[in-house]
Write a protein that holds these residues in place. Structure first.
Motif, PDB file in Angstrom:
ATOM      1  N   ALA A 132      44.762  54.761 130.820  1.00  0.00           N
ATOM      2  CA  ALA A 132      44.171  55.314 129.815  1.00  0.00           C
ATOM      3  C   ALA A 132      42.594  55.499 130.208  1.00  0.00           C
ATOM      4  O   ALA A 132      41.968  54.750 130.998  1.00  0.00           O
ATOM      5  CB  ALA A 132      44.282  54.656 128.538  1.00  0.00           C
ATOM      6  N   ALA A 133      42.102  56.614 129.601  1.00  0.00           N
ATOM      7  CA  ALA A 133      40.777  56.789 129.853  1.00  0.00           C
ATOM      8  C   ALA A 133      39.912  55.598 129.463  1.00  0.00           C
ATOM      9  O   ALA A 133      38.764  55.376 130.042  1.00  0.00           O
ATOM     10  CB  ALA A 133      39.809  58.163 129.220  1.00  0.00           C
ATOM     11  N   SER A 134      40.013  55.112 128.435  1.00  0.00           N
ATOM     12  CA  SER A 134      39.502  53.704 127.857  1.00  0.00           C
ATOM     13  C   SER A 134      40.434  53.178 127.015  1.00  0.00           C
ATOM     14  O   SER A 134      41.348  53.777 126.565  1.00  0.00           O
ATOM     15  CB  SER A 134      38.050  54.206 127.357  1.00  0.00           C
ATOM     16  N   LEU A 135      39.722  52.006 126.419  1.00  0.00           N
ATOM     17  CA  LEU A 135      40.562  51.242 125.313  1.00  0.00           C
ATOM     18  C   LEU A 135      40.724  52.056 123.993  1.00  0.00           C
ATOM     19  O   LEU A 135      41.271  51.619 123.217  1.00  0.00           O
ATOM     20  CB  LEU A 135      40.158  49.771 125.328  1.00  0.00           C
ATOM     21  N   ASN A 136      39.870  53.140 124.096  1.00  0.00           N
ATOM     22  CA  ASN A 136      39.504  54.095 122.754  1.00  0.00           C
ATOM     23  C   ASN A 136      40.647  55.286 122.977  1.00  0.00           C
ATOM     24  O   ASN A 136      40.328  56.453 122.242  1.00  0.00           O
ATOM     25  CB  ASN A 136      38.386  54.237 122.631  1.00  0.00           C
ATOM     26  N   ALA A 137      41.406  55.233 124.073  1.00  0.00           N
ATOM     27  CA  ALA A 137      42.108  56.501 124.143  1.00  0.00           C
ATOM     28  C   ALA A 137      43.752  56.205 124.187  1.00  0.00           C
ATOM     29  O   ALA A 137      44.218  55.293 124.671  1.00  0.00           O
ATOM     30  CB  ALA A 137      41.790  56.964 125.574  1.00  0.00           C
ATOM     31  N   VAL A 138      44.316  57.379 124.034  1.00  0.00           N
ATOM     32  CA  VAL A 138      45.774  57.373 124.193  1.00  0.00           C
ATOM     33  C   VAL A 138      46.287  57.403 125.652  1.00  0.00           C
ATOM     34  O   VAL A 138      45.721  58.324 126.503  1.00  0.00           O
ATOM     35  CB  VAL A 138      46.515  58.796 123.565  1.00  0.00           C
TER      36      VAL A 138
END
Length: 281
Positions: A132-138
């Motif tokens: 994922a792009a970050s832990l805030n992304a799908v």
């Protein structure tokens, strides 16, 4: 393996001492990384030395029971593709982990069917990861690693059809789970985990020689033969058409456990067995 190694080293030395090596040569080989890369370093040894033996003994633990073969194996990677999106708007993306969830359920169902069917092997999901792009992304990608064991009668082609069924209708692809390791000397090892099960015939020349040697050591014919449910470096000589058989001291069901052990008496018996087999061949 220290038990099998000790027994084979002493057996070869004693065979030389007794003059049993006239017209024949015995090699005792030990290769690293077998747990991660079945047979790869044995391939390298054969290539570097130019040796192609007439017979091969695999000295893995068998409780000193003649072992005629073992299961096959195929290791597979499955990847699902999703679409990245911000975690606050998941509906704008496609979660690759969720896409994998149904495949994981299919893997579990496949294993249950296999274990309920006589003559079938097993499949286990041994690793899972996502990107994922970050832990805030799908998550945009998810990967699982499967270990499929094959019993006699099953083929690699059977497993390929199973893998096709696992990914059917999903945004997913599967591929052979090629592994790359580095030996202690820095050499890169490339392992292709795709091996059919194998079994040497009970009336093969090597098997009959082992039976005669067994009688000499134990004073009776073998009451049974063993068949390992794991894999070994035997995949290499078997693929080369070299008669191969297993025999070693220790209990293989204790392998990798904290109380793994081998009785000294079994090591001595194994050494005598190897010595007598050398004399028979």
């Amino acid at each position: 393996m220290k038990g099998g190694l000790s027994a084979s080293v002493y057996a070869a030395a004693e065979a030389k001492k007794q003059g049993l090596l006239d017209g024949k040569t015995v090699y005792v080989t030990t290769t690293v990384c077998e747990e991660d890369c079945d047979g790869v370093n044995l391939i390298n040894f054969y290539k570097d030395s130019g040796i192609k033996p007439n017979f091969v003994f695999i000295c893995e633990p068998s409780y000193n029971v003649i072992t005629l073969g073992h299961n096959g194996k195929m290791q597979v990677r499955i990847r699902t593709q999703g679409i990245s999106a911000h975690g606050s708007a998941p509906e704008k993306g496609v979660n690759a982990v969720y896409e994998m969830a149904e495949i994981i359920t299919r893997v579990d169902e496949l294993n249950k069917r296999l274990q309920k069917t006589e003559g079938k092997g097993t499949v286990v999901l041994s690793k899972i990861s996502s990107v994922a792009a970050s832990l805030n992304a799908v998550p945009s990608e998810c990967e699982i690693y499967l270990d499929r064991r094959l019993r006699l009668g099953e083929t690699i082609e059977d497993v390929k059809k199973e893998m096709d069924a696992l990914v059917k209708g999903k945004p997913a692809k599967w591929e052979l789970g090629v592994l790359k390791e580095t030996s202690w000397k820095g050499e890169e090892l490339v392992y292709l985990p795709e091996h059919d099960p194998w079994k040497i015939a009970e009336d093969a020349e090597l098997t009959k020689a082992c039976i005669r040697a067994y009688e000499d050591v134990f004073g009776e014919k073998p009451k049974k033969f063993e068949f390992w449910d794991f894999g070994t470096n035997a995949v290499v000589p078997v693929s080369m058409g070299i008669p191969t058989i297993g025999f070693g001291p220790g209990e293989y069901k204790l392998a990798h456990m904290i109380n793994e052990r081998c009785r000294p008496e079994q090591v001595k018996e194994a050494a005598n067995f190897y010595l007598n087999t050398i004399a028979e061949l």
